[in-house]
Design a protein around this motif. Structure first.
Motif, PDB file in Angstrom:
ATOM      1  N   ASP A  33       0.822  -1.212   0.000  1.00  0.00           N
ATOM      2  CA  ASP A  33       0.000   0.000   0.000  1.00  0.00           C
ATOM      3  C   ASP A  33       0.854   1.258   0.000  1.00  0.00           C
ATOM      4  N   GLN A  34       2.009   1.222   0.688  1.00  0.00           N
ATOM      5  CA  GLN A  34       2.888   2.388   0.699  1.00  0.00           C
ATOM      6  C   GLN A  34       3.538   2.605  -0.661  1.00  0.00           C
ATOM      7  N   VAL A  35       3.876   1.510  -1.350  1.00  0.00           N
ATOM      8  CA  VAL A  35       4.431   1.615  -2.701  1.00  0.00           C
ATOM      9  C   VAL A  35       3.395   2.226  -3.635  1.00  0.00           C
ATOM     10  N   LEU A  36       2.164   1.715  -3.562  1.00  0.00           N
ATOM     11  CA  LEU A  36       1.093   2.205  -4.426  1.00  0.00           C
ATOM     12  C   LEU A  36       0.823   3.687  -4.198  1.00  0.00           C
ATOM     13  N   VAL A  37       0.780   4.092  -2.947  1.00  0.00           N
ATOM     14  CA  VAL A  37       0.500   5.495  -2.621  1.00  0.00           C
ATOM     15  C   VAL A  37       1.636   6.397  -3.096  1.00  0.00           C
ATOM     16  N   GLU A  38       2.872   5.929  -2.995  1.00  0.00           N
ATOM     17  CA  GLU A  38       4.003   6.735  -3.474  1.00  0.00           C
ATOM     18  C   GLU A  38       3.906   6.973  -4.976  1.00  0.00           C
ATOM     19  N   GLU A  54      -7.736  -7.913  -8.098  1.00  0.00           N
ATOM     20  CA  GLU A  54      -6.344  -8.371  -8.114  1.00  0.00           C
ATOM     21  C   GLU A  54      -5.440  -7.383  -7.375  1.00  0.00           C
ATOM     22  N   LEU A  55      -5.666  -6.102  -7.590  1.00  0.00           N
ATOM     23  CA  LEU A  55      -4.876  -5.079  -6.890  1.00  0.00           C
ATOM     24  C   LEU A  55      -5.149  -5.111  -5.389  1.00  0.00           C
ATOM     25  N   ILE A  56      -6.403  -5.273  -5.032  1.00  0.00           N
ATOM     26  CA  ILE A  56      -6.763  -5.347  -3.613  1.00  0.00           C
ATOM     27  C   ILE A  56      -6.054  -6.523  -2.958  1.00  0.00           C
ATOM     28  N   GLY A  57      -5.965  -7.636  -3.673  1.00  0.00           N
ATOM     29  CA  GLY A  57      -5.277  -8.806  -3.136  1.00  0.00           C
ATOM     30  C   GLY A  57      -3.821  -8.549  -2.829  1.00  0.00           C
ATOM     31  N   LEU A  58      -3.196  -7.623  -3.578  1.00  0.00           N
ATOM     32  CA  LEU A  58      -1.778  -7.314  -3.342  1.00  0.00           C
ATOM     33  C   LEU A  58      -1.557  -6.656  -1.979  1.00  0.00           C
ATOM     34  N   PHE A  59      -2.594  -6.049  -1.410  1.00  0.00           N
ATOM     35  CA  PHE A  59      -2.464  -5.455  -0.081  1.00  0.00           C
ATOM     36  C   PHE A  59      -2.153  -6.532   0.959  1.00  0.00           C
ATOM     37  N   GLY A  60      -2.516  -7.761   0.662  1.00  0.00           N
ATOM     38  CA  GLY A  60      -2.269  -8.851   1.596  1.00  0.00           C
ATOM     39  C   GLY A  60      -0.920  -9.526   1.419  1.00  0.00           C
ATOM     40  N   VAL A 114      -4.807   8.603   3.705  1.00  0.00           N
ATOM     41  CA  VAL A 114      -3.977   8.371   2.522  1.00  0.00           C
ATOM     42  C   VAL A 114      -4.499   9.173   1.330  1.00  0.00           C
ATOM     43  N   LEU A 115      -5.823   9.204   1.173  1.00  0.00           N
ATOM     44  CA  LEU A 115      -6.430   9.927   0.054  1.00  0.00           C
ATOM     45  C   LEU A 115      -6.591  11.415   0.358  1.00  0.00           C
ATOM     46  N   GLU A 116      -6.106  11.861   1.528  1.00  0.00           N
ATOM     47  CA  GLU A 116      -6.174  13.267   1.945  1.00  0.00           C
ATOM     48  C   GLU A 116      -7.626  13.769   1.957  1.00  0.00           C
ATOM     49  N   MET A 117      -8.530  12.868   2.379  1.00  0.00           N
ATOM     50  CA  MET A 117      -9.920  13.257   2.584  1.00  0.00           C
ATOM     51  C   MET A 117     -10.101  13.935   3.940  1.00  0.00           C
ATOM     52  N   LEU A 118      -9.251  13.564   4.895  1.00  0.00           N
ATOM     53  CA  LEU A 118      -9.251  14.174   6.218  1.00  0.00           C
ATOM     54  C   LEU A 118      -7.863  14.698   6.527  1.00  0.00           C
ATOM     55  N   ARG A 119      -7.810  15.678   7.388  1.00  0.00           N
ATOM     56  CA  ARG A 119      -6.512  16.162   7.861  1.00  0.00           C
ATOM     57  C   ARG A 119      -6.505  16.162   9.387  1.00  0.00           C
ATOM     58  N   LEU A 120      -5.318  16.065   9.940  1.00  0.00           N
ATOM     59  CA  LEU A 120      -5.131  16.016  11.385  1.00  0.00           C
ATOM     60  C   LEU A 120      -4.616  17.355  11.886  1.00  0.00           C
ATOM     61  N   SER A 121      -5.032  17.726  13.085  1.00  0.00           N
ATOM     62  CA  SER A 121      -4.577  18.990  13.662  1.00  0.00           C
ATOM     63  C   SER A 121      -4.430  18.823  15.172  1.00  0.00           C
ATOM     64  N   PRO A 122      -3.391  19.431  15.764  1.00  0.00           N
ATOM     65  CA  PRO A 122      -3.261  19.370  17.225  1.00  0.00           C
ATOM     66  C   PRO A 122      -4.291  20.248  17.933  1.00  0.00           C
ATOM     67  N   GLU A 123      -4.901  21.173  17.198  1.00  0.00           N
ATOM     68  CA  GLU A 123      -5.895  22.085  17.769  1.00  0.00           C
ATOM     69  C   GLU A 123      -7.195  21.971  16.981  1.00  0.00           C
ATOM     70  N   PRO A 124      -8.319  22.388  17.555  1.00  0.00           N
ATOM     71  CA  PRO A 124      -9.585  22.385  16.805  1.00  0.00           C
ATOM     72  C   PRO A 124      -9.482  23.221  15.533  1.00  0.00           C
ATOM     73  N   VAL A 125     -10.191  22.808  14.510  1.00  0.00           N
ATOM     74  CA  VAL A 125     -10.169  23.465  13.204  1.00  0.00           C
ATOM     75  C   VAL A 125     -11.545  24.050  12.939  1.00  0.00           C
TER      76      VAL A 125
END
Length: 705
Positions: A155-160, A256-262, A369-380
Motif C-alpha cells: 500500500d505504501q508503494v502504491l500510494v508513493e 487483483e490489486l486489492i489482493g496485493l495489499f495482503g 492516505v487519500l487526503e480526505m481528512l486532515r489532522l490537527s493538534p488544535e480544533p479546526v
C-alpha cells in the motif's frame, strides 16, 4: 528577469499547488490568503500578473480588483480570475467588459489551461523569460523505486506512485507469481499477470459468467498468443455485452490489486516510462485503496495508527470532495465522516462497538492516505468548500424530498462588495499615491443568467429570493423566545437525538448565509445569527454533560430561552456548570473547553476564569508555559472578583507544584477563610500537613543521628 506573479487564493492547498507549478516553470510567485493581504503584497512589489479568486475572506476579489485598477500601474495589469462560485459566460463577459479581465478560469481547471492563460497574459519578452518547459539541464534522476515488501508494504508503494504521479510499470512478485500494473500520471490503467494463477477467464468462470467450454477456448487463445490476455474474446463469443465486459474487467483488475495489499513478502520494482499504455477499463484507485485496507490492514498497524492520532482533531480536507463518491462506505464509516467537523478528536469519534471501531480505524487509514481528512493538534474551524455541486447523501436526500424544493439562485457580483476595514484603508491610501486611473463601472449581475432547473414554474429569481428572505425572517422571529428544544420543534420529553440532528442539518442548510449573498446586509446578518443559535443549541444538547446542566437550569431560571445578552448569560451558565462537572470527573480537556466558552460569553465571571486556570494547568502540569498561563488567568480572576476562593485555592496548588509550601499554605488559608468547606483547598492543606510531618520526621532523624 523572471516575471512576477501574485496569486490571491484562500484555499491553501490550491494556493501552494499553483505556486509550485508556476515556480517550476521559472516564474517568481508571491502568495496571499485573502483580499487584504493581497492588496498589501500588491502595494509592496511591482507584479507582471495577478491571479485572483473572487470569493475571498476579509475583502472579496471584486473589491481587490477595483482598488488595483484605480492605481496607475494597476490599470493595465494583466489579471486571470479563478472562480468556482461564479460560472458561465455571463460572468466572463462582465469581467471582460467592466474589469478588463481577458482570462476567466472556472474551477476546477487544468494546469495546461492555467499555463496557456499565463503565457497569453504576459508580454512576449516576459513569456520568453519563463519558458513553458523546465530548463534544458536535466534534473537529477529520482532514486529507483524497488525493494522488498517486508520493508515497505504494497500500500505504501502504491500510494508513493500515486502521489508522485509516476508513469510506467510497477511489477510485484512472490513465489513464482508476478503482477504488473501500468500507471499513467499516478493512476493505475491496467494490470497483467505475467506468471502464476488467476487470469480474467478464471475470474469469469468462478463468477458463473462463462461455461467451461468457453473458458477452454479462451485458454487456448491465450497460450497461442504467448500468454497475452485475449480478454475481448468473451465479447466476440457473445458471453458478455460490451458494457458488461468492461465492468467485469475493471472489477477483476481491482480485485487483483486489492489482493496485493495482503502480500507481506515479495519484491517490487518500478520501471519509469513517459506514457504507460492504458487498458480497456480504467481502475478506480480510491476503491482499491479503501477495500485493500478494509481487507488487509493488520491489527498491529491499526493499533499503531490509533496511538498516533487518537488525540488529534479531525477535519475535512479537499480530497474529501474528490473521493467520497468513489467509495462504498459502511454505515459505521458514513456515521464517522458525518461527525467530523474539526472540533472532535479521533478519541471522541471512535464508536463504542468494537466491530464498528475496527471498521472506522481501517477506513481512517484510507481517508488519510487519500487526503480526505486532515489532522490537527488544535480544533479546526474552517472547512474547505465543495469545489462543485454534490448530491446529498441518502439520509439528507430523503429529508429534502419531504420538504418543498427551493431553487438555488445564481449569484451576482454586486453583493460581494463589503465595507473596507481599517487595515485596508491604510493599504488603499498607499495605493492611491500612484494616481488613480479612470473609475470602473459597477459590475451588475447578468440578466441573461439561466434560471436553475429546480426553479418553480413561473417564479422569477427575485420572487424566489424574497420568499427565502420571508421564511428566514419568520423563523428568526419564531425562535426568539424558544428554548433549545423548541427551536427544533421538540420538548425535553420528546427529545430524540437522531431527529434533533436531522432537523439541525435541515435548518442549517435552509438558512445558510450562502443562500442570502444577494440580500441586504441586515438579512445576511439575521441568517448568520440564526445559524449561530442553531449551532449553540445543537452543541449544548449533543453533549451529555452540558445537556444535563441545561435541563437543570431551564425550568428554574429560564422557562423560555431569552434573546440577546440574556441568552448569552444563560449559555455561559450552562457552560460553567458543565465545566465544573467535567472537573469533578477529572476530564481536564472537557473542562477547559466548557470553561473557556463560559469565560468568553461572560468575561466578568471571575469564578469561570479561576476554574479555567486550574483545568488548563491540570492538562499539562509539567509545562512551565502552562503554569505561567494559569497564573495569569488567576490574576485576572482576582481582579474581577477579589473574594474568589477558587482563585486562591488554585494559586496554592501552583505554589505546591513549585514546592513553595509556606506561600501555598497562605493562599489556601485565604481560600478557606472565604469558603471553609471548599474541598479542593481542604485537600491541598492536607498535603501540606503531610509534607510538614515528613520534614519533622526527617529533622528528628538527623538530630538523633
Amino acid at each position: 528577469m523572471a516575471p512576477k506573479i501574485l496569486i490571491v487564493e484562500d484555499f491553501e492547498k490550491l494556493r501552494e499547488a499553483l505556486k509550485n507549478f508556476l515556480a517550476g516553470r521559472g516564474y517568481e510567485v508571491t502568495l496571499a490568503p485573502d483580499g487584504i493581504e493581497g492588496l498589501k503584497a500588491y502595494a509592496q512589489t511591482v507584479f507582471d500578473l495577478l491571479i485572483l479568486d473572487l470569493r475571498l475572506p476579509r475583502l472579496n476579489g471584486i473589491e481587490v480588483l477595483k482598488k488595483v485598477r484605480q492605481t496607475h500601474r494597476g490599470s493595465k495589469l494583466p489579471v486571470i480570475i479563478i472562480s468556482g462560485a461564479y460560472k458561465g459566460e455571463p460572468y466572463r463577459e462582465q469581467a471582460r467588459k467592466q474589469l478588463g479581465v481577458e482570462h476567466y478560469l472556472e474551477k476546477p481547471f487544468t494546469y495546461d489551461a492555467l499555463l496557456k492563460a499565463v503565457q497569453a497574459s504576459l508580454k512576449p519578452a516576459e513569456t520568453a523569460a519563463a519558458p513553458r518547459e523546465a530548463p534544458a539541464a536535466k534534473p537529477a534522476a529520482a532514486p529507483p523505486l524497488r525493494g522488498k515488501l517486508q520493508a515497505k508494504p504494497f500500500d505504501q508503494v502504491l500510494v508513493e506512485v500515486m502521489k508522485k504521479q509516476m508513469s510506467g510499470f510497477l511489477s510485484v512478485a512472490r513465489n513464482g507469481e508476478k503482477k504488473t500494473i501500468s500507471f499513467l500520471a499516478g493512476a493505475p490503467r491496467w494490470l497483467s499477470l505475467d506468471q502464476g494463477e488467476g487470469n480474467f477467464g478464471q475470474y469469469l468462470l468462478t463468477q458463473g459468467k462463462i461455461s467451461l467450454q468457453e473458458y477452454q477456448a479462451y485458454e487456448a487463445r491465450r497460450k497461442a498468443a504467448g500468454g497475452q490476455d485475449p480478454t475481448e474474446l468473451f465479447v466476440k463469443m457473445g458471453c458478455l455485452k460490451f458494457e458488461e465486459y468492461h465492468r467485469q474487467l475493471r472489477q477483476w483488475a481491482e480485485d487483483e490489486l486489492i489482493g496485493l495489499f495482503g502480500w507481506t513478502e515479495g519484491e517490487y520494482g518500478f520501471q519509469a516510462q513517459a506514457a504507460a499504455a492504458a487498458g480497456p477499463a480504467e481502475i478506480n484507485l480510491p476503491r482499491v485503496i479503501h477495500q485493500g485496507f478494509r481487507r488487509h490492514f493488520s491489527p498491529a498497524r491499526q493499533g499503531q495508527l490509533y496511538q498516533e492520532v487518537a488525540r488529534r482533531y479531525l477535519a475535512l480536507a479537499p480530497g474529501f470532495y474528490e473521493h467520497q463518491m468513489l467509495l462504498s462506505l459502511s454505515q459505521a464509516e458514513a456515521v464517522f465522516l458525518d461527525a467530523v467537523d474539526g472540533t472532535k478528536t479521533l478519541l471522541d469519534l471512535t464508536p463504542a462497538d468494537p466491530d464498528d471501531s475496527e471498521e472506522v480505524i481501517k477506513g481512517l487509514q484510507t481517508f488519510l492516505v487519500l487526503e480526505m481528512l486532515r489532522l490537527s493538534p488544535e480544533p479546526v474551524s474552517e472547512v474547505p468548500p465543495a469545489p462543485f455541486p454534490i448530491r446529498e447523501a441518502a439520509a439528507e436526500a430523503e429529508a429534502a424530498a419531504k420538504a418543498p424544493a427551493v431553487a438555488e439562485e445564481a449569484e451576482g457580483f454586486e453583493d460581494l462588495a463589503g465595507d473596507l476595514s481599517g487595515a485596508l484603508t491604510e493599504v488603499v491610501d498607499n495605493l492611491k499615491q500612484a494616481g488613480p486611473a479612470a473609475p470602473v463601472a459597477e459590475l451588475k449581475p447578468a440578466a441573461e443568467a439561466p434560471v436553475p432547473a429546480a426553479a418553480e414554474p413561473g417564479a422569477s429569481e427575485a420572487d424566489q429570493q424574497r420568499r427565502r428572505e420571508d421564511e428566514l425572517l419568520e423563523f428568526f422571529e419564531k425562535i426568539k423566545d424558544k428554548n433549545y428544544y423548541e427551536i427544533m420543534g421538540m420538548t425535553p420529553q420528546t427529545f430524540d437525538f437522531s431527529r434533533y440532528k436531522s432537523r439541525y442539518f435541515e435548518l442549517s442548510k435552509k438558512f445558510s448565509p450562502d443562500k442570502f449573498l444577494m440580500s441586504s446586509g441586515d438579512i445576511l446578518a439575521k441568517s448568520e445569527e440564526v445559524l449561530t443559535r442553531l449551532a449553540t443549541a445543537f452543541n449544548t444538547l449533543s453533549n451529555v454533560v452540558s445537556k444535563e446542566k441545561y435541563d437543570e437550569l431551564l425550568p428554574k431560571k429560564y422557562p423560555v430561552l431569552p434573546g440577546g445578552k440574556a441568552q448569552d448569560k444563560m449559555q455561559a451558565e450552562v457552560a460553567f456548570q458543565s465545566g465544573l462537572a467535567f472537573l469533578e470527573m477529572e476530564d481536564w480537556d472537557g473542562a477547559e473547553k466548557s470553561l473557556a466558552e463560559a469565560a468568553g460569553l461572560d468575561p466578568k465571571n471571575g469564578d469561570a476564569l479561576a476554574h479555567l486556570a486550574f483545568a488548563t494547568f491540570m492538562k499539562n502540569r509539567r509545562s512551565k508555559t502552562v503554569q505561567v498561563k494559569a497564573n495569569e488567568l488567576l490574576t485576572r480572576a482576582l481582579k474581577l472578583k477579589p473574594q474568589c476562593a477558587a482563585a486562591y485555592a488554585y494559586r496554592g496548588t501552583l505554589l505546591i507544584q513549585e514546592e513553595k509550601y509556606a506561600l501555598a499554605e497562605a493562599e489556601l488559608s485565604k481560600a478557606l477563610r472565604l469558603n471553609p468547606r471548599f474541598r479542593h483547598a481542604l485537600k491541598e492543606m492536607k498535603l501540606i500537613e503531610e509534607h510538614k510531618q515528613k520534614e519533622k520526621k526527617g529533622l528528628l532523624g538527623r538530630l538523633r543521628g
